[in-house]
Every structure is written in C-alpha cells, then in structure tokens.
Design a protein around this motif. Structure first.
Motif, PDB file in Angstrom:
ATOM      1  N   HIS A  13     -58.811  36.749 -89.277  1.00 41.12           N
ATOM      2  CA  HIS A  13     -57.059  35.680 -88.805  1.00 41.12           C
ATOM      3  C   HIS A  13     -57.370  34.056 -88.249  1.00 41.12           C
ATOM      4  O   HIS A  13     -58.724  34.230 -87.929  1.00 41.12           O
ATOM      5  CB  HIS A  13     -56.150  36.653 -88.344  1.00 41.12           C
ATOM      6  N   ALA A  14     -56.641  33.475 -88.879  1.00 42.25           N
ATOM      7  CA  ALA A  14     -56.538  31.705 -88.159  1.00 42.25           C
ATOM      8  C   ALA A  14     -57.559  31.539 -87.103  1.00 42.25           C
ATOM      9  O   ALA A  14     -57.126  30.657 -86.145  1.00 42.25           O
ATOM     10  CB  ALA A  14     -55.444  30.632 -88.452  1.00 42.25           C
ATOM     11  N   LEU A  15     -56.714  32.696 -85.976  1.00 39.79           N
ATOM     12  CA  LEU A  15     -57.336  32.328 -84.082  1.00 39.79           C
ATOM     13  C   LEU A  15     -58.104  32.388 -84.501  1.00 39.79           C
ATOM     14  O   LEU A  15     -59.000  31.827 -83.055  1.00 39.79           O
ATOM     15  CB  LEU A  15     -56.397  33.858 -83.256  1.00 39.79           C
ATOM     16  N   TYR A  16     -59.097  32.913 -84.400  1.00 42.24           N
ATOM     17  CA  TYR A  16     -60.780  32.953 -84.136  1.00 42.24           C
ATOM     18  C   TYR A  16     -61.052  31.034 -84.341  1.00 42.24           C
ATOM     19  O   TYR A  16     -62.502  30.998 -83.834  1.00 42.24           O
ATOM     20  CB  TYR A  16     -61.613  33.254 -85.001  1.00 42.24           C
ATOM     21  N   ILE A  18     -58.582  28.400 -84.770  1.00 42.68           N
ATOM     22  CA  ILE A  18     -57.660  27.346 -84.324  1.00 42.68           C
ATOM     23  C   ILE A  18     -58.422  27.354 -82.862  1.00 42.68           C
ATOM     24  O   ILE A  18     -58.457  26.635 -81.857  1.00 42.68           O
ATOM     25  CB  ILE A  18     -56.437  28.229 -84.434  1.00 42.68           C
ATOM     26  N   HIS A  19     -58.799  28.710 -82.179  1.00 44.46           N
ATOM     27  CA  HIS A  19     -59.395  29.060 -80.686  1.00 44.46           C
ATOM     28  C   HIS A  19     -60.594  29.258 -80.076  1.00 44.46           C
ATOM     29  O   HIS A  19     -61.327  29.349 -79.737  1.00 44.46           O
ATOM     30  CB  HIS A  19     -58.383  29.622 -80.060  1.00 44.46           C
ATOM     31  N   SER A  39     -51.905  39.340 -84.541  1.00 48.92           N
ATOM     32  CA  SER A  39     -51.608  37.708 -85.238  1.00 48.92           C
ATOM     33  C   SER A  39     -51.598  38.795 -87.519  1.00 48.92           C
ATOM     34  O   SER A  39     -52.753  39.101 -87.066  1.00 48.92           O
ATOM     35  CB  SER A  39     -52.410  37.127 -85.363  1.00 48.92           C
ATOM     36  N   ASP A  42     -52.448  33.881 -90.855  1.00 48.15           N
ATOM     37  CA  ASP A  42     -52.275  32.249 -90.614  1.00 48.15           C
ATOM     38  C   ASP A  42     -51.661  31.748 -88.714  1.00 48.15           C
ATOM     39  O   ASP A  42     -51.838  31.293 -88.587  1.00 48.15           O
ATOM     40  CB  ASP A  42     -50.672  31.755 -91.415  1.00 48.15           C
ATOM     41  N   GLY A  43     -52.319  33.317 -88.264  1.00 47.79           N
ATOM     42  CA  GLY A  43     -52.146  33.039 -86.713  1.00 47.79           C
ATOM     43  C   GLY A  43     -50.301  33.311 -85.992  1.00 47.79           C
ATOM     44  O   GLY A  43     -50.860  33.101 -85.247  1.00 47.79           O
TER      45      GLY A  43
END
Length: 139
Positions: A13-16, A18-19, A39, A42-43
C-alpha cells in the motif's frame, strides 16, 4: 551481526512509500514487522473501525506471508489504540479469529492520542520458520 533484509508484500500500500519505511526487516531468523494499519491501497484509512482492524490484520498477514511466516510464527504483538476502552472488544473479537488457538503470543496494548488518521495499529515480531529462512529444519 546478521544482515538486515527488507521484506515487502507483493501488493504494497502507498504508506510504505509516503512515509519511507519497510514493511518488515528480517534479521537472522527474526522478522520485525512495522506497525500495520487499516490502510487502503492509496494510503487512506478504512472508515469503519471494525473494517479498519480487519484490514490491519490482512495487511499484517500479507507481510508475514512475504517472509514465509504466518500468525503461528508470531511471538510478540504490540497494538496501539486511540480509544482503548471503546475499541478493545472489537479488537479482541477480530484478534481471536486471526491469531487462533493457544499458545498465544505475548501482547501489549497501548493507548495513544494519534495514529496519523488511523484508530488502530498492530506490530509484531515473528520467528521465521527454518525452511523460509533458508535453513534446514532442526533434527
């Protein structure tokens, strides 16, 4: 010191990104899984709390599987809750479905005031089975 290998599920997922963190790190025969939240791809957080908890467990299951592990290999669990008193019953019900039968892993639940828009997070440490870690099973 053992090497540190980043582990990621196939369907990240996108959080990996993004953060800027790894889903998990393998060190020797241990797997240290980053906190998993409910999540969407898209996060964004799943809006309903029970669905958020279920998705967090699904995200955790995907990370464990990427390392050749399952919930049976988990030895330590830490969960974070924005409203522990109101949320614990739901979390315990989902956890009972996911974790399975005794012996249960260690578990620490922590109340927090902020989880970046989420209401639940779960992180674990697992022992990687011998074959998944590239070793022959013990005789």
């Amino acid at each position: 010191m053992p090497n540190r290998d980043a582990i990621s599920p196939a369907d990240r997922h996108a959080l990996y990104d993004i953060h800027r963190y790894s889903a998990a790190i393998r060190s020797g025969d241990l797997l240290f899984v980053s906190g998993q939240v409910g999540s969407r791809q898209d996060g964004s957080p799943e809006p309903l709390f029970e669905d958020q908890v279920r998705l967090a467990f699904a995200n955790l299951r995907a990370v464990l599987a990427a390392a050749g592990c399952s919930f049976d290999d988990v030895v330590d669990v830490t969960t974070f809750h924005t409203d522990p008193e109101a949320q614990l019953g739901t979390v315990l019900a989902v956890r009972a479905e996911e974790i399975g039968e005794p012996p249960y892993p260690n578990w620490t639940a922590i109340g927090v005031t902020w989880l970046a828009g989420f209401d639940f997070e779960i992180k674990v440490i697992a022992r990687i089975p011998a074959m998944a870690a590239g070793r022959a099973p013990a005789q």
